[in-house]
Scaffold this active site. Structure first.
Site, mmCIF file in Angstrom:
data_model
loop_
_atom_site.group_PDB
_atom_site.id
_atom_site.type_symbol
_atom_site.label_atom_id
_atom_site.label_comp_id
_atom_site.label_asym_id
_atom_site.label_seq_id
_atom_site.Cartn_x
_atom_site.Cartn_y
_atom_site.Cartn_z
ATOM 1 C CD GLU A 17 -67.315 43.700 -19.276
ATOM 2 O OE1 GLU A 17 -68.574 43.289 -18.672
ATOM 3 O OE2 GLU A 17 -67.437 45.173 -20.090
ATOM 4 C CB CYS B 225 -66.373 37.204 -15.719
ATOM 5 S SG CYS B 225 -65.317 37.101 -17.073
#
Ligand code: ADP
Length: 480
Positions: free
Chosen positions: A249, A283
């Site tokens: 990720e 994020c």
């Protein structure tokens, strides 16, 4: 008084390395939290070999024992969420409430995956050849390296470690060096469970040394990584010769679309929570606010008002709503982006200044830009700070095109009362997670999490899909 020292957990022992790093609070750099051991190259090898030995034993441990260990870790995290949440806030800079919430969430990941141990999935089928039966089941991947960032030091570690252990893997945990206290606390809780020595190892140390060693080892079966795109690319390159399984990720540049028919209060709240909570260091944060003309002026005015009233300060102080950014380097980078945005022609509406504090702290006022264009650098790069930019657009169609015009694709959000636009956006936003009338940040723990394009690589994390990375399928044929 000498600061406390914290060691690595390798093959069932607490071990010092040759060096330690200091962990200092971003709210006050005179606040020394402790000194944390840095794993040596030999210790990384020792941990890898211990993990290889331990993994079959752990996989063979009865389901209830595995369940009980994960359940106990979750129970302790939740019971100690106030204490550990405060420590997390102290070392990372998010507010107390955010820190406590994160630790409780970490506990919930362990509870979810404790239950997953017992929820044995599998399938069977008759062969096309008479008299033969087929059994399809999942087996552990093996030894996994888990490399985590500093912005969610408890939650990210937990959503990776819990499924890794639940599905019978051994773990080599390499946390970010900026937040070792949370990692150490989690490792200490795990160290008291009845796991075969070597099943779980804590390897604190720099990414280029420890992380790189894990990713390039032929004795490691997979790496689950969360961090920057640049590091992800490097990691994939060193992992490739051994063809090890990767789950990554990485960056993001999420958009929140606000349409004319949006509820203004809700739109402002979604933008505020989505772009600035956690000091914008998420994020899932929406740093691009894509707004149509009918609501533009009111939205910018109200959001600026909201930002002007935010209390920025020491993470643990009562009433503080936004803590510092993670360190001096990040603060400098943020201020450079604020200057760059102005040079590129965006209008700085408010904030974007380093704040003088009695302590040496990395605080800045949350910045809002208006009149941005999507091709500006501030709307292309992941800035990872409390900075957002309004990008005015003509209508919904342009809003969708702008939202999708990015190298990344983790989250995307829309605020609207139009069922037609909400539905269209849900279907056409090129992102792994889509939010309607909600901030882009803030996800659940029982459903998949992940992105598209340069945001993610490999199978999804969390929820039932976590097994895709942490297990491998076996199709067995039996003639009765
Ligand atoms: P962030 O911007 O969140 O710090 P990084 O990608 O720099 O993102 O770091 C994420 C994690 O990856 C940290 O634990 C870091 O130590 C580790 N890391 C950094 N460089 C490497 C590398 N070359 N190989 C493996 N891991 C690395």
């Amino acid at each position: 008084m000498n600061p406390q020292t914290f060691l690595n957990w390798i093959d069932g022992q607490w071990l010092a390395g040759e060096t330690f790093i200091e962990n200092r609070s971003p709210s006050d750099t005179d606040d020394l939290i402790g000194q944390y051991a840095q794993a040596t190259g030999d210790q990384v090898q020792q941990a890898i070999e211990a993990a290889r030995r331990a993994q079959p034993q752990w996989a063979a441990t009865g389901l209830e024992k595995r369940h009980d260990a994960l359940r106990a870790i979750g129970d302790e995290l939740i019971a100690r969420s106030e204490e550990l949440g405060r420590q997390l806030a102290r070392e990372e800079g998010k507010t107390r409430a955010e820190g406590v919430g994160e630790v409780a969430r970490a506990g919930q990941f362990f509870h979810y995956f404790a239950a997953e141990v017992l929820r044995q999935h599998g399938s069977n089928a008759d062969s096309v050849r008479p008299g033969i039966e087929i059994d399809v089941r999942r087996e552990p991947l093996g030894v996994v390296g888990i490399i985590t960032p500093w912005n969610f030091p408890m939650a990210t570690a937990s959503w990776k470690i819990a499924p890794a252990l639940a599905f019978g893997n051994a773990v080599l945990f390499k946390p970010a060096n900026l937040t070792p206290a949370s990692a150490w606390a989690l490792a200490e809780i795990i160290s008291r469970q009845a796991l075969p020595p070597g099943t779980f190892n804590l390897l604190m140390g720099p990414g280029e040394a420890v992380g790189n060693r894990l990713a390039s080892s032929p004795r490691v079966d997979g790496i689950s990584f969360t961090g920057s795109l640049e590091t992800g690319r490097r990691l994939a390159a060193v992992a490739a010769p051994n063809l090890i399984k990767l789950q990554m990720e990485m960056g993001s540049k999420n958009a929140l679309v606000v349409l004319d028919d949006a509820d203004l209060d809700l739109a402002v709240e979604c933008a505020f929570q989505g772009a600035y909570s956690g000091t914008g260091q998420k994020c899932t944060a929406s740093s691009r606010l894509v707004v149509t003309p009918g609501i533009h002026a009111a939205f910018v005015e109200r959001l600026a008002e909201r930002l002007a009233n935010v209390r920025v300060g020491r993470a643990l102080d009562e009433g503080v709503q936004m803590g510092p950014v993670i360190d001096g380097r990040q603060l400098e980078a943020n201020l450079r982006y604020v200057a760059l945005g102005q040079r590129e022609g965006a209008r700085l509406v408010c904030g974007g200044e380093a704040l003088a504090r009695p302590e040496r702290a990395w605080c800045m006022s949350p910045a809002l830009f208006d009149d941005g264009r999507n091709d500006m650098q501030i709307n292309r790069d992941e800035m990872f700070g409390p900075i957002a930019c309004v990008i005015p657009v003509r209508d919904y169609d342009e809003a969708l095109a702008v939202a999708n015009d990015t190298a990344f694709g983790l989250t995307a959000g829309i605020v609207t009362q139009s069922l037609r636009h909400a539905t269209h956006f849900r279907r056409h936003a090129q992102a792994g997670c889509v939010m309607v009338n909600l901030p882009t940040a803030g996800t659940d723990y029982h459903v998949p999490f992940g992105g598209r394009k340069a945001s993610s690589y490999g199978p999804r994390e969390q929820g039932p899909n976590a097994s895709e990375f942490y297990t491998t399928l076996k199709t067995a044929y039996t003639r009765a």
